[in-house]
Design an enzyme around this catalytic site. Structure first.
Site, PDB file in Angstrom:
ATOM      1  N   ARG A 154       0.843  -1.212   0.000  1.00 16.58           N
ATOM      2  CA  ARG A 154       0.000   0.000   0.000  1.00 16.58           C
ATOM      3  C   ARG A 154       0.878   1.262   0.000  1.00 16.58           C
ATOM      4  O   ARG A 154       0.551   2.263   0.650  1.00 16.58           O
ATOM      5  CB  ARG A 154      -0.944   0.031   1.219  1.00 16.58           C
ATOM      6  CG  ARG A 154      -1.981  -1.075   1.268  1.00 16.58           C
ATOM      7  CD  ARG A 154      -2.984  -0.970   0.132  1.00 16.58           C
ATOM      8  NE  ARG A 154      -4.106  -1.851   0.324  1.00 16.58           N
ATOM      9  CZ  ARG A 154      -4.147  -3.129  -0.073  1.00 16.58           C
ATOM     10  NH1 ARG A 154      -3.110  -3.679  -0.704  1.00 16.58           N
ATOM     11  NH2 ARG A 154      -5.236  -3.863   0.127  1.00 16.58           N
ATOM     12  N   SER A 222     -10.732  -0.938   2.912  1.00 12.15           N
ATOM     13  CA  SER A 222     -10.016  -1.064   4.191  1.00 12.15           C
ATOM     14  C   SER A 222      -9.661   0.327   4.701  1.00 12.15           C
ATOM     15  O   SER A 222      -9.027   1.101   3.984  1.00 12.15           O
ATOM     16  CB  SER A 222      -8.716  -1.843   4.008  1.00 12.15           C
ATOM     17  OG  SER A 222      -8.975  -3.117   3.490  1.00 12.15           O
ATOM     18  N   GLU A 318      -5.291   3.572   5.983  1.00 10.95           N
ATOM     19  CA  GLU A 318      -4.956   3.296   4.585  1.00 10.95           C
ATOM     20  C   GLU A 318      -5.594   4.362   3.697  1.00 10.95           C
ATOM     21  O   GLU A 318      -5.074   4.713   2.654  1.00 10.95           O
ATOM     22  CB  GLU A 318      -5.499   1.903   4.232  1.00 10.95           C
ATOM     23  CG  GLU A 318      -4.815   1.270   3.054  1.00 10.95           C
ATOM     24  CD  GLU A 318      -5.782   0.763   2.034  1.00 10.95           C
ATOM     25  OE1 GLU A 318      -6.221   1.564   1.189  1.00 10.95           O
ATOM     26  OE2 GLU A 318      -6.094  -0.431   2.074  1.00 10.95           O
TER      27      GLU A 318
HETATM   28  N1  EPU Z   1     -10.704 -11.421  10.307  1.00  9.15           N
HETATM   29  C1  EPU Z   1     -11.237 -11.404  11.573  1.00  9.15           C
HETATM   30  N2  EPU Z   1     -12.560 -11.038  11.693  1.00  9.15           N
HETATM   31  C2  EPU Z   1     -13.310 -10.706  10.623  1.00  9.15           C
HETATM   32  C3  EPU Z   1     -12.757 -10.718   9.326  1.00  9.15           C
HETATM   33  C4  EPU Z   1     -11.434 -11.076   9.189  1.00  9.15           C
HETATM   34  O1  EPU Z   1     -10.589 -11.717  12.548  1.00  9.15           O
HETATM   35  O2  EPU Z   1     -14.496 -10.398  10.824  1.00  9.15           O
HETATM   36  C5  EPU Z   1      -9.290 -11.829  10.150  1.00  9.15           C
HETATM   37  C6  EPU Z   1      -9.223 -13.307   9.733  1.00  9.15           C
HETATM   38  O3  EPU Z   1      -8.165 -13.886  10.442  1.00  9.15           O
HETATM   39  C7  EPU Z   1      -8.907 -13.230   8.268  1.00  9.15           C
HETATM   40  C8  EPU Z   1      -8.027 -11.993   8.238  1.00  9.15           C
HETATM   41  O4  EPU Z   1      -8.649 -11.083   9.144  1.00  9.15           O
HETATM   42  O5  EPU Z   1      -8.204 -14.360   7.827  1.00  9.15           O
HETATM   43  C9  EPU Z   1      -7.832 -11.372   6.881  1.00  9.15           C
HETATM   44  O6  EPU Z   1      -9.091 -11.005   6.332  1.00  9.15           O
HETATM   45  P1  EPU Z   1      -9.283 -10.848   4.742  1.00  9.15           P
HETATM   46  O7  EPU Z   1      -8.839 -12.069   4.060  1.00  9.15           O
HETATM   47  O8  EPU Z   1     -10.679 -10.377   4.503  1.00  9.15           O
HETATM   48  O9  EPU Z   1      -8.247  -9.743   4.289  1.00  9.15           O
HETATM   49  P2  EPU Z   1      -7.682  -8.427   4.966  1.00  9.15           P
HETATM   50  O10 EPU Z   1      -6.260  -8.666   5.343  1.00  9.15           O
HETATM   51  O11 EPU Z   1      -8.575  -7.915   6.027  1.00  9.15           O
HETATM   52  C10 EPU Z   1      -6.670  -7.400   2.772  1.00  9.15           C
HETATM   53  C11 EPU Z   1      -6.730  -6.099   2.037  1.00  9.15           C
HETATM   54  C12 EPU Z   1      -8.006  -6.028   1.215  1.00  9.15           C
HETATM   55  C13 EPU Z   1      -8.013  -7.186   0.233  1.00  9.15           C
HETATM   56  C14 EPU Z   1      -7.942  -8.505   1.021  1.00  9.15           C
HETATM   57  C15 EPU Z   1      -7.816  -9.710   0.122  1.00  9.15           C
HETATM   58  C16 EPU Z   1      -5.480  -4.519   3.416  1.00  9.15           C
HETATM   59  C17 EPU Z   1      -5.547  -3.343   4.319  1.00  9.15           C
HETATM   60  N3  EPU Z   1      -6.659  -4.989   2.982  1.00  9.15           N
HETATM   61  O12 EPU Z   1      -7.734  -7.403   3.724  1.00  9.15           O
HETATM   62  O13 EPU Z   1      -7.968  -4.806   0.482  1.00  9.15           O
HETATM   63  O14 EPU Z   1      -9.170  -7.158  -0.575  1.00  9.15           O
HETATM   64  O15 EPU Z   1      -6.759  -8.495   1.864  1.00  9.15           O
HETATM   65  O16 EPU Z   1      -6.542  -9.814  -0.408  1.00  9.15           O
HETATM   66  O17 EPU Z   1      -4.394  -5.000   3.095  1.00  9.15           O
HETATM   67  C18 EPU Z   1      -8.600  -2.506   0.523  1.00  9.15           C
HETATM   68  O18 EPU Z   1      -7.400  -2.249   0.543  1.00  9.15           O
HETATM   69  O19 EPU Z   1      -9.472  -1.599   0.507  1.00  9.15           O
HETATM   70  C19 EPU Z   1      -9.025  -3.908   0.555  1.00  9.15           C
HETATM   71  C20 EPU Z   1     -10.304  -4.260   0.665  1.00  9.15           C
END
Ligand code: EPU
Length: 330
Positions: A154, A222, A318
């Site tokens: 990012r 995010s 972000e």
């Molecule tokens: N989780 C929780 N509770 C929840 C949801 C998620 O504890 O209610 C934990 C789980 O352990 C899950 C982890 O968070 O495995 C990761 O969640 P997710 O796979 O949804 O991905 P993220 O790390 O939260 C990132 C990006 C997203 C992108 C997804 C998929 C960032 C800040 N965000 O989210 O990007 O779509 O991975 O690759 O890196 C954005 O930047 O706007 C965005 C949506």
């Protein structure tokens, strides 16, 4: 005063002094003014106008997709004002691998390299060959190679404060014929010999399940970055809280999902003054019924402070928050 409310996907009621779109470098330089603050806007999916902006908003509307084929792959030169998802859809319809993991990310092509958009195992910087830039106050134009863009998580050279007059006009992508489908992400892992279209469709289904549609519920994706902490800190957290999800960044550091921290700090589904932590993905703050940017700032600060007190982890936004005269920090 021109409205900004529907120019940014968080859709807070907001205005600016002046609003102009530009379709070329010449029209950008003609519209630029030095007697008031200036903010460059793409699709408005990563900027939240938390106040009326007392300046000029310039909207990138440079269009065009130029395609060149050679033995190695497909080279695309794309205007910064093109819609990101439309570009991904076009490449997938042509049967070209390379951008499909980045389906359904809201925003414009010109904004994509700035925060190096990434999802489902791919960051856009991996597909960018170079970026064309114009410098607002001098009119100087140049191209930056992939390496010169300094892409990180990012992050890119375009985010450095000293480069805030650099405007992305065109982005050059390279989609190699031998691009290997990226299926590391759990939901993509089940696909066998997937085509670009299979990955594209699966990513869209996952995003529609987890993330709010900005057309229906204001949000900017995010709100925070996933923080990177030391392995020692990570081990301490696991000792205290059991299994904490984490992804090794290097030998010394682990990236922890901000969603887990926010969820385990008790904010998931919680609302303050019309701003909520989304029930299916707490890392996304949504605009349920907010009438002022103060509510966003207050809730974001509460989340940052509580997560820090509980886990000793500092969350960083972000999204870009835009106040009366420009970017504001939390
Ligand atoms: N989780 C929780 N509770 C929840 C949801 C998620 O504890 O209610 C934990 C789980 O352990 C899950 C982890 O968070 O495995 C990761 O969640 P997710 O796979 O949804 O991905 P993220 O790390 O939260 C990132 C990006 C997203 C992108 C997804 C998929 C960032 C800040 N965000 O989210 O990007 O779509 O991975 O690759 O890196 C954005 O930047 O706007 C965005 C949506």
């Amino acid at each position: 005063m021109p409205e900004l409310t529907h120019r940014h996907t968080f859709a807070l009621p907001s205005h600016c002094k002046q609003l102009e779109s530009f379709t070329s470098v010449a029209s950008l330089l003609a519209a630029y003014r030095t007697d008031m603050p200036v903010y460059i806007l793409g699709g408005g999916s990563n900027s939240i106008f938390i106040d009326d902006f007392e300046g000029l908003v310039l909207v990138n509307d440079i269009k065009g997709i130029d395609v060149q084929h050679d033995e190695e792959g497909v080279r695309l030169t794309v205007g910064g004002g093109e819609n990101w998802h439309d570009l991904v859809t076009y490449t997938v319809e042509q049967g070209w691998h390379g951008l499909e993991n980045l389906a359904l990310i809201p925003g414009s092509v010109g904004a994509a390299p700035i925060q190096n958009i990434g999802a489902y195992g791919l960051e856009v910087g991996e597909r960018i060959e170079k970026v064309d830039v114009v410098v607002l106050d001098t009119g100087e134009q140049f191209s930056l190679s992939q390496q010169a863009c300094e892409f990180g998580y990012r992050d890119s050279v375009f985010k450095r404060p000293e480069h805030n007059k650099w405007i992305v006009t065109h982005v050059h992508f390279f989609l190699p014929h031998n691009a290997v489908p990226i299926t590391r992400y759990a939901e993509l892992d089940a696909l066998i010999n997937p085509t670009a279209k299979d990955i594209f469709n699966t990513v869209i289904a996952v995003r529609q399940r987890k993330l709010p549609d900005p057309k229906l519920l204001g949000n900017a994706g995010s709100f925070f970055k996933n923080p990177v902490i030391s392995k020692q800190h990570y081990t301490e957290l696991c000792g205290r809280y059991g299994t904490v999800p984490g992804f090794e960044v290097d030998a010394a550091n682990v990236k922890v999902p901000a969603a887990w921290l926010i969820d385990n700090a008790g904010f998931k589904g919680q609302c303050r003054d019309g701003v909520c932590s989304y029930q299916h993905q707490p890392l996304v703050l949504v605009n349920q019924s907010a009438t002022s940017g103060l509510a966003v700032v207050a809730f974001a600060r509460e989340i940052i402070d509580t997560v820090y007190t509980r886990f000793g982890v500092q969350l960083e936004p972000e999204v870009r928050l835009v106040g009366k005269t420009g970017l504001v920090t939390l």
